[in-house]
Design an enzyme around this catalytic site. Sequence first.
Site, PDB file in Angstrom:
ATOM      1  N   GLU A   1       5.858  -7.246   2.196  1.00 42.77           N
ATOM      2  CA  GLU A   1       4.839  -6.611   1.357  1.00 42.77           C
ATOM      3  C   GLU A   1       4.763  -5.113   1.659  1.00 42.77           C
ATOM      4  OE1 GLU A   1       0.030  -7.170   0.441  1.00 42.77           O
ATOM      5  OE2 GLU A   1       1.019  -8.360   2.006  1.00 42.77           O
TER       6      GLU A   1
ATOM      7  N   ASP B   1      -5.998  -0.423  -1.891  1.00 41.20           N
ATOM      8  CA  ASP B   1      -7.351  -0.930  -1.675  1.00 41.20           C
ATOM      9  C   ASP B   1      -8.094  -0.291  -0.512  1.00 41.20           C
ATOM     10  OD1 ASP B   1      -5.819  -2.574  -3.253  1.00 41.20           O
ATOM     11  OD2 ASP B   1      -6.558  -4.439  -2.434  1.00 41.20           O
TER      12      ASP B   1
END
Length: 535
Positions: free
Chosen positions: A451, A170
């Site tokens: 993550e 992103d």
Amino acid sequence: MRIGAAQVLNDNWTGTSTVPSRGLYPHQWSWDSAFIAIGLRHLSPLRAQTELETLLGGQWADGRIPHIVFNPSVPLDAYFPSPDFWRSSTAGRGAGAPRTVQTSGIVQPPVHALAAWLVHQADPALSRARAFLPRVYPRLAAWHRYLLHRRDLGGGDLASVVHPWEQGMDNSPCWDAPLSRVTPAPARSFRRADLDHGAPEDRPTDLDYGRYVRLATDYRERQYADRGGEFAVEDPAFNALLIASEHALAQIARELGATGTARQARAERLTAALVDRLWDPAEGMFFCRDVYGGNVGRGGESSALESERCSRSSDLGSERRSRSSALGLEQRSRSSARATERRSPSGALIPERSVAGLIPLILPALPREIASALVRTVGGPHFGLGGDTRLVPSYDLTGDAFDPHRYWRGPAWFNTNWLLERGLRLHGEHARADGLRASLLDTAGESRFAEYVDPYTGEACGALGFSWTAALTLDLLHGPSGADQADRIVSHPGHFAFDKAHSATGHSTTGHRTTARSAAAHSAFETGAKGGDRG
């Protein structure tokens, strides 16, 4: 490690799909579910099939698989943009958005056919009994048609992304130049739920987020028509995953009785297009192409982008970049001396080295000299594999925008490193692949399945107990990825214990289309009588 990874997937299971993490990402994400299914096949092939089937239940009539399928039981303020922002059932009506399932309107990288093929291989008997491949194949074929026809915005046979969120990375510096042309949405027009779960210095800036919201709003107002926006980028990782999945569709077609030759030929043509449009032999890697770009290049950045970079640098601070500055000075001056602006009638290459430019290593038809150059680049000073870094970073270690903690601007991610491990092994680099596999497993365990991590230290960043980290850890624990061959599949009694544990916690482990015949087949499989995972 196997028990810990299985526990993460158990904790994040909703009964029909797996959330990436309970707090930060409480819905079903598209490419997350594909990676999750790849790991789940080692615990429960049935649940891996269900994962993909649930995602495909949100597919639009035009073929797109949306990047989020929303869980209606989750409060609207738990995540932004929420279903009331996307308005898929109304704004997406002309594109065939489902009426009864709320989704986003953008997409994510097409890993799904590869995941479906690997899930089938985990237990072919169960897959055939449930007609898994005959049911998902038409949907996957429609997904690829959408990308190859509706998203060829540059006219060069590659798919374009129309929003940074679609590429999956992103906040990559690759988006800074094309985003600099986008007027951000006012800060008061949205509330960032992501800052409730992560440190602001590790997340995208408010300026970037405002631009993300503007692009998504404009896309929605165009009724999700793909042409006519301000942002269109051909990304090497997105297209490499499309090509890898096209190869997988060819294998699925052969399993279903067709020849698969047309799909195989298409995958090879797309590989040639990828090389033609995105490969830079001087740099030894692939770059993104800004389809609508003009004054973009190492020698010709827009003044708006340059000013924004100065502001970013002061925000990030010198301490995080001190490790890379000395190394980067010589490299940057050498690159800028030889690099010139690269343009074509359909845009310009974006001069930012991202891990996305290494992902085409997963392609079997990649020319040998290109594969060799990618191996040299991944082990060189820009990415550091086998050197100072534990894992391959998401962005150039020597780049001005490098930050070891900020979202996709430097940290290492487990899915991209899993793909690189697979690519290295595919092209015969077994020693490098073994080293990367060992580092991935060590880092996953030490970071509690984070993550993403600092590429130098392995320090955990973002959410802990992250689903694709746990799932891909399971896949790596089952041995080198080159062993994904149907003739190596053996039974694995552990599947029964895993499914039984989920039944005990009240989680559904059966697909909604399971027949009596398939249930009987699954029972036989669970006891080890037939099927199973590769050893």
